[in-house]
Motif scaffolding. Sequence first.
Motif, PDB file in Angstrom:
ATOM      1  N   LYS A  36      -1.164 -24.555  12.534  1.00  0.00           N
ATOM      2  CA  LYS A  36      -0.576 -25.666  13.293  1.00  0.00           C
ATOM      3  C   LYS A  36      -1.352 -26.964  13.087  1.00  0.00           C
ATOM      4  N   GLN A  37      -2.657 -26.843  12.878  1.00  0.00           N
ATOM      5  CA  GLN A  37      -3.488 -28.027  12.630  1.00  0.00           C
ATOM      6  C   GLN A  37      -3.532 -28.402  11.145  1.00  0.00           C
ATOM      7  N   HIS A  89      -9.381 -29.001  18.948  1.00  0.00           N
ATOM      8  CA  HIS A  89      -8.805 -29.643  17.757  1.00  0.00           C
ATOM      9  C   HIS A  89      -8.907 -31.167  17.793  1.00  0.00           C
ATOM     10  N   ALA A 116      -9.935 -25.503  15.382  1.00  0.00           N
ATOM     11  CA  ALA A 116      -8.607 -25.001  15.739  1.00  0.00           C
ATOM     12  C   ALA A 116      -8.665 -24.116  16.976  1.00  0.00           C
ATOM     13  N   TRP A 161      -4.303 -15.335  16.636  1.00  0.00           N
ATOM     14  CA  TRP A 161      -4.088 -16.564  17.408  1.00  0.00           C
ATOM     15  C   TRP A 161      -4.832 -17.727  16.754  1.00  0.00           C
ATOM     16  N   ASN A 177      -3.079 -18.785  13.529  1.00  0.00           N
ATOM     17  CA  ASN A 177      -1.906 -19.595  13.863  1.00  0.00           C
ATOM     18  C   ASN A 177      -2.289 -21.014  14.253  1.00  0.00           C
ATOM     19  N   ARG A 178      -3.378 -21.145  14.990  1.00  0.00           N
ATOM     20  CA  ARG A 178      -3.871 -22.475  15.370  1.00  0.00           C
ATOM     21  C   ARG A 178      -4.321 -23.265  14.126  1.00  0.00           C
TER      22      ARG A 178
END
Length: 269
Positions: A201-202, A55, A51, A194, A197-198
């Motif tokens: 999102k993944q 990714h 991530a 950060w 959050n990644r």
Amino acid sequence: PNVKTLLEYRPSTVTRLYTKTGLLVAEYAKEKRIFTPYTQIPSLITNAFLAAEDHNFFTHSGVNIYSVLRAGLQSITKLSQNKKAIGGSTITQQLVKTLLLDNKRDISRKIKEAVLAYRISTLYSKEQILELYLNQIFFGNNAYGITAAAIEYFNKQLTDLDISEAAVLAALPKAPSRINPLNNMKRAIMRRNWVINRMYKQKFITQDELEYYIKKPIKLSNNKQKANIKVVSQFYIEAVLQELLQLFGPKVVYEDGLTVVINIDENIQ
């Protein structure tokens, strides 16, 4: 460089001295590292790094063309202003830079990096590349590789790390000094969040996990493994080190990760 040399690659590891009861009393290393096979690295750890760094790692051929083009265009502007070219590297490219090239940032080095990353992807499996990467990278505070970093910052094994801790470690390779929670907690929290959050999102973590761990303080170990090392007899330990150096030589002692059991019993010392 010939990418096949990675087949013979052996990262330097830590020599440890233990008493008869198993107490760790000394460590000697050129680079503090505990090599960990890919099969023993939890998916939480690999997901955090994917991530944060790459990714599309399992789908590209060592190079993310879109990222390279974007970084290339931005680098032209940077170089025209006498500034450094920017990154945009995949995990494979970062491994190439660490093991086969220097840290110079210019267009010729980026081209070599991309070519070598593609060659590595044709010779090695994704799991082999990720194993090398996670065991090689520097995490600051003299910790090399993911296992040594987990012990250095949290005094935990990889299987005991939570999402917040995995994200902290995944954030560190970007800038081991500037993002280090020991030096700059505020910046470390920003970068950790950060990464979390990644991960969301993944789809590596749920929304509930995102909301919980993004608010969790970073709690570093106050009782790190190195702080648990009792000096039972410094004179004796120094004598053992000198004997090891005579028997095996400095390269073996400081790079090959010996496990040495000494005769001291700390309970009656």
